[in-house]
Design a protein around this motif. Structure first.
Motif, PDB file in Angstrom:
ATOM      1  N   UNK A 144       0.833  -0.762   0.047  1.00 28.49           N
ATOM      2  CA  UNK A 144       0.436  -0.305   0.369  1.00 28.49           C
ATOM      3  C   UNK A 144       1.149   0.791   0.005  1.00 28.49           C
ATOM      4  N   UNK A 145       1.559   1.457  -1.244  1.00 30.34           N
ATOM      5  CA  UNK A 145       2.611   2.848  -1.122  1.00 30.34           C
ATOM      6  C   UNK A 145       1.989   3.650  -2.898  1.00 30.34           C
ATOM      7  N   UNK A 146       2.084   3.879  -2.954  1.00 34.87           N
ATOM      8  CA  UNK A 146       1.444   4.526  -4.539  1.00 34.87           C
ATOM      9  C   UNK A 146       2.455   4.498  -5.026  1.00 34.87           C
ATOM     10  N   UNK A 147       3.858   5.326  -4.595  1.00 31.81           N
ATOM     11  CA  UNK A 147       4.624   5.503  -5.174  1.00 31.81           C
ATOM     12  C   UNK A 147       5.349   4.098  -6.024  1.00 31.81           C
ATOM     13  N   UNK A 148       5.837   3.397  -6.117  1.00 32.61           N
ATOM     14  CA  UNK A 148       5.812   1.876  -6.454  1.00 32.61           C
ATOM     15  C   UNK A 148       4.735   0.699  -6.984  1.00 32.61           C
ATOM     16  N   UNK A 149       5.337   0.223  -8.043  1.00 24.38           N
ATOM     17  CA  UNK A 149       4.362  -0.880  -8.312  1.00 24.38           C
ATOM     18  C   UNK A 149       5.073  -1.908  -7.111  1.00 24.38           C
ATOM     19  N   UNK A 150       4.421  -2.108  -6.323  1.00 26.66           N
ATOM     20  CA  UNK A 150       5.236  -3.058  -5.730  1.00 26.66           C
ATOM     21  C   UNK A 150       4.700  -3.935  -5.185  1.00 26.66           C
ATOM     22  N   UNK A 151       4.319  -5.479  -5.321  1.00 30.40           N
ATOM     23  CA  UNK A 151       3.613  -6.509  -4.919  1.00 30.40           C
ATOM     24  C   UNK A 151       4.758  -7.478  -3.986  1.00 30.40           C
ATOM     25  N   UNK A 152       3.679  -8.257  -3.425  1.00 25.72           N
ATOM     26  CA  UNK A 152       4.068  -9.104  -1.705  1.00 25.72           C
ATOM     27  C   UNK A 152       3.551 -10.032  -2.172  1.00 25.72           C
ATOM     28  N   UNK A 166       6.372   3.269 -16.643  1.00 33.70           N
ATOM     29  CA  UNK A 166       7.732   3.757 -16.512  1.00 33.70           C
ATOM     30  C   UNK A 166       8.538   2.750 -14.792  1.00 33.70           C
ATOM     31  N   UNK A 167       8.474   1.188 -15.176  1.00 34.86           N
ATOM     32  CA  UNK A 167       9.283   0.598 -14.703  1.00 34.86           C
ATOM     33  C   UNK A 167      10.628   0.067 -15.507  1.00 34.86           C
ATOM     34  N   UNK A 168      11.768   0.144 -14.995  1.00 32.22           N
ATOM     35  CA  UNK A 168      12.860   0.563 -15.108  1.00 32.22           C
ATOM     36  C   UNK A 168      13.524  -0.592 -15.735  1.00 32.22           C
ATOM     37  N   UNK A 169      13.019  -1.200 -14.072  1.00 27.10           N
ATOM     38  CA  UNK A 169      13.894  -2.496 -12.973  1.00 27.10           C
ATOM     39  C   UNK A 169      13.085  -2.864 -12.096  1.00 27.10           C
ATOM     40  N   UNK A 170      13.762  -3.740 -11.627  1.00 25.60           N
ATOM     41  CA  UNK A 170      12.652  -4.570 -10.987  1.00 25.60           C
ATOM     42  C   UNK A 170      13.079  -5.635 -10.152  1.00 25.60           C
ATOM     43  N   UNK A 188       8.148  -7.981  -4.832  1.00 27.08           N
ATOM     44  CA  UNK A 188       8.556  -7.250  -6.078  1.00 27.08           C
ATOM     45  C   UNK A 188       8.224  -5.931  -6.414  1.00 27.08           C
ATOM     46  N   UNK A 189       9.391  -5.405  -7.043  1.00 23.16           N
ATOM     47  CA  UNK A 189       9.516  -4.127  -6.794  1.00 23.16           C
ATOM     48  C   UNK A 189       9.716  -3.334  -7.696  1.00 23.16           C
ATOM     49  N   UNK A 190       8.626  -2.635  -8.487  1.00 21.18           N
ATOM     50  CA  UNK A 190       9.504  -1.697  -9.867  1.00 21.18           C
ATOM     51  C   UNK A 190       9.822  -0.491  -9.892  1.00 21.18           C
ATOM     52  N   UNK A 191      10.903  -0.090 -10.114  1.00 21.13           N
ATOM     53  CA  UNK A 191      11.492   0.687  -9.937  1.00 21.13           C
ATOM     54  C   UNK A 191      12.282   1.548 -11.520  1.00 21.13           C
ATOM     55  N   UNK A 192      12.652   2.682 -11.045  1.00 19.50           N
ATOM     56  CA  UNK A 192      12.429   3.874 -11.998  1.00 19.50           C
ATOM     57  C   UNK A 192      13.485   4.774 -11.517  1.00 19.50           C
ATOM     58  N   UNK A 193      14.799   5.491 -12.201  1.00 20.49           N
ATOM     59  CA  UNK A 193      15.765   6.192 -12.306  1.00 20.49           C
ATOM     60  C   UNK A 193      14.788   7.625 -11.603  1.00 20.49           C
ATOM     61  N   UNK A 194      12.998   7.250 -11.866  1.00 21.54           N
ATOM     62  CA  UNK A 194      12.859   8.864 -10.961  1.00 21.54           C
ATOM     63  C   UNK A 194      11.768   8.385 -10.233  1.00 21.54           C
ATOM     64  N   UNK A 195      11.665   7.461  -9.436  1.00 24.83           N
ATOM     65  CA  UNK A 195      10.642   6.898  -7.933  1.00 24.83           C
ATOM     66  C   UNK A 195      12.536   7.990  -6.402  1.00 24.83           C
ATOM     67  N   UNK A 196      11.553   8.419  -6.200  1.00 27.40           N
ATOM     68  CA  UNK A 196      12.092   8.714  -4.757  1.00 27.40           C
ATOM     69  C   UNK A 196      13.093   8.078  -3.930  1.00 27.40           C
ATOM     70  N   UNK A 241       7.189 -10.883 -11.695  1.00 28.72           N
ATOM     71  CA  UNK A 241       8.456 -10.080 -12.168  1.00 28.72           C
ATOM     72  C   UNK A 241       8.399  -9.889 -13.630  1.00 28.72           C
ATOM     73  N   UNK A 242       7.509 -10.270 -14.499  1.00 28.86           N
ATOM     74  CA  UNK A 242       7.712 -10.137 -15.636  1.00 28.86           C
ATOM     75  C   UNK A 242       6.460  -8.987 -15.754  1.00 28.86           C
ATOM     76  N   UNK A 243       5.412  -9.516 -15.097  1.00 30.15           N
ATOM     77  CA  UNK A 243       4.408  -8.078 -15.000  1.00 30.15           C
ATOM     78  C   UNK A 243       5.171  -7.114 -15.101  1.00 30.15           C
ATOM     79  N   UNK A 244       5.408  -7.365 -13.679  1.00 27.12           N
ATOM     80  CA  UNK A 244       5.824  -5.704 -12.985  1.00 27.12           C
ATOM     81  C   UNK A 244       6.693  -5.161 -13.847  1.00 27.12           C
ATOM     82  N   UNK A 245       8.026  -5.552 -14.947  1.00 31.38           N
ATOM     83  CA  UNK A 245       7.984  -4.806 -15.909  1.00 31.38           C
ATOM     84  C   UNK A 245       8.038  -3.962 -16.958  1.00 31.38           C
TER      85      UNK A 245
END
Length: 136
Positions: A28-36, A74-78, A94-102, A66-70
């Protein structure tokens, strides 16, 4: 012993879907596409402690998630991790990351307080997870 979700995981995440072995939740964090992914194996603490068949199934589910999140915009790295320092119950992030994320380029864990989703804001990500669950 029956499977039960750790109360902290329940409080920090939103239910998305049941996969063959894992309960999949959205952090429950809108800043990242983040699955558990939480294997429904009572008492499981470590990935290496799973029975070989369960370990294979968890890995298949993590690869699919991981493939879904990738593939999300806006996802550059998982990032995938099973830390367990705060919650002993085995769960895999499983966290989608971007060089723009906080938190970039550091870890998301402990970076700053979560920014919870507004009602229905996580629905699209949950729909993607539900669609993937139907393929298993």
């Amino acid at each position: 012993m029956a499977f039960s979700l750790d109360p902290r995981l329940a409080a920090d995440t939103l239910f998305a879907a049941q996969f063959p072995l894992c309960e999949v939740r959205v952090m429950n964090d809108v800043r990242y596409p983040w699955l558990v992914a939480v294997p429904r194996v009572p008492g499981a603490v470590e990935l290496f402690g799973l029975a070989p068949r369960d370990a294979d199934q968890v890995w298949a589910e993590i690869q699919a998630l991981g493939t879904l999140v990738a593939g999300l915009p806006g996802v550059d790295k998982v990032n995938i991790g099973a830390l367990g320092n705060m919650v002993r119950q085995l769960h895999i992030h499983i966290v989608g990351r971007s060089d723009k994320d906080p938190a970039w380029p550091g870890p998301v864990w402990g970076h700053s307080p979560a920014k919870p989703y507004e009602p229905d804001e996580a629905a699209q990500l949950i729909e993607h997870v539900v669609g993937l669950a139907h393929k298993f």
